[in-house]
Write a protein that holds these residues in place. Sequence first.
Motif, PDB file in Angstrom:
ATOM      1  N   SER A  91      10.155 -15.351  94.331  1.00 30.64           N
ATOM      2  CA  SER A  91      11.538 -14.891  94.444  1.00 30.64           C
ATOM      3  C   SER A  91      12.358 -15.825  95.338  1.00 30.64           C
ATOM      4  O   SER A  91      11.849 -16.384  96.301  1.00 30.64           O
ATOM      5  N   LYS A  92      13.637 -15.954  95.009  1.00 27.58           N
ATOM      6  CA  LYS A  92      14.548 -16.755  95.835  1.00 27.58           C
ATOM      7  C   LYS A  92      15.641 -15.874  96.405  1.00 27.58           C
ATOM      8  O   LYS A  92      16.634 -16.347  96.934  1.00 27.58           O
ATOM      9  N   SER A  93      15.472 -14.580  96.275  1.00 27.03           N
ATOM     10  CA  SER A  93      16.492 -13.635  96.710  1.00 27.03           C
ATOM     11  C   SER A  93      15.969 -12.791  97.875  1.00 27.03           C
ATOM     12  O   SER A  93      14.867 -12.255  97.819  1.00 27.03           O
ATOM     13  N   PHE A  94      16.797 -12.712  98.933  1.00 29.28           N
ATOM     14  CA  PHE A  94      16.407 -11.981 100.140  1.00 29.28           C
ATOM     15  C   PHE A  94      17.584 -11.131 100.612  1.00 29.28           C
ATOM     16  O   PHE A  94      18.730 -11.525 100.454  1.00 29.28           O
ATOM     17  N   THR A  95      17.266  -9.999 101.218  1.00 26.19           N
ATOM     18  CA  THR A  95      18.307  -9.130 101.771  1.00 26.19           C
ATOM     19  C   THR A  95      18.263  -9.199 103.290  1.00 26.19           C
ATOM     20  O   THR A  95      17.186  -9.093 103.890  1.00 26.19           O
ATOM     21  N   ILE A  96      19.427  -9.389 103.907  1.00 27.40           N
ATOM     22  CA  ILE A  96      19.510  -9.455 105.370  1.00 27.40           C
ATOM     23  C   ILE A  96      19.322  -8.049 105.954  1.00 27.40           C
ATOM     24  O   ILE A  96      20.037  -7.120 105.590  1.00 27.40           O
ATOM     25  N   GLY A 128      21.432 -11.739 114.461  1.00 19.49           N
ATOM     26  CA  GLY A 128      21.338 -12.041 115.884  1.00 19.49           C
ATOM     27  C   GLY A 128      20.857 -13.462 116.058  1.00 19.49           C
ATOM     28  O   GLY A 128      21.130 -14.316 115.230  1.00 19.49           O
ATOM     29  N   MET A 129      20.148 -13.714 117.133  1.00 16.09           N
ATOM     30  CA  MET A 129      19.574 -15.041 117.352  1.00 16.09           C
ATOM     31  C   MET A 129      18.554 -15.340 116.255  1.00 16.09           C
ATOM     32  O   MET A 129      18.502 -16.430 115.712  1.00 16.09           O
ATOM     33  N   ASP A 130      17.743 -14.343 115.997  1.00 15.09           N
ATOM     34  CA  ASP A 130      16.803 -14.426 114.887  1.00 15.09           C
ATOM     35  C   ASP A 130      17.226 -13.413 113.835  1.00 15.09           C
ATOM     36  O   ASP A 130      17.782 -12.377 114.165  1.00 15.09           O
ATOM     37  N   PHE A 131      16.967 -13.767 112.613  1.00 14.40           N
ATOM     38  CA  PHE A 131      17.321 -12.880 111.510  1.00 14.40           C
ATOM     39  C   PHE A 131      16.070 -12.277 110.913  1.00 14.40           C
ATOM     40  O   PHE A 131      15.022 -12.897 110.882  1.00 14.40           O
ATOM     41  N   ARG A 132      16.213 -11.064 110.448  1.00 12.24           N
ATOM     42  CA  ARG A 132      15.126 -10.494 109.676  1.00 12.24           C
ATOM     43  C   ARG A 132      15.650 -10.290 108.269  1.00 12.24           C
ATOM     44  O   ARG A 132      16.749  -9.765 108.069  1.00 12.24           O
ATOM     45  N   MET A 133      14.878 -10.745 107.310  1.00  4.81           N
ATOM     46  CA  MET A 133      15.297 -10.561 105.933  1.00  4.81           C
ATOM     47  C   MET A 133      14.108 -10.111 105.100  1.00  4.81           C
ATOM     48  O   MET A 133      12.954 -10.391 105.427  1.00  4.81           O
ATOM     49  N   LYS A 134      14.432  -9.381 104.053  1.00  5.06           N
ATOM     50  CA  LYS A 134      13.395  -8.834 103.195  1.00  5.06           C
ATOM     51  C   LYS A 134      13.420  -9.545 101.858  1.00  5.06           C
ATOM     52  O   LYS A 134      14.477  -9.720 101.250  1.00  5.06           O
ATOM     53  N   CYS A 135      12.248  -9.971 101.436  1.00  2.00           N
ATOM     54  CA  CYS A 135      12.142 -10.617 100.129  1.00  2.00           C
ATOM     55  C   CYS A 135      12.390  -9.571  99.053  1.00  2.00           C
ATOM     56  O   CYS A 135      11.783  -8.495  99.078  1.00  2.00           O
TER      57      CYS A 135
END
Length: 67
Positions: free
Chosen positions: A21-26, A30-37
């Motif tokens: 997959s090339k699609s992620f949800t934020i 912040g300083m670091d990001f968390r994203m879900k595949c």
Amino acid sequence: MPIPLQIGDIIETKKQHPCGSKSFTIMRTGMDFRMKCDGCQKEIWIERPKLEKRIKRITRDGENLQF
Ligand SMILES: [Zn+2]
């Protein structure tokens, strides 16, 4: 200038996740990001500069965001 990312934005990356997959949800900003595949649902922590380099497209509320 930093890319104005918000929680819920869907980003398309240049590099694909191991699942294909090339699609992620934020999920968190912040300083670091968390994203879900969006392919395998795995959550990833990534530093902002690294993430910004990988972004190809941002979709917010179903529309492409210009940045
Ligand atoms: Zn994945």
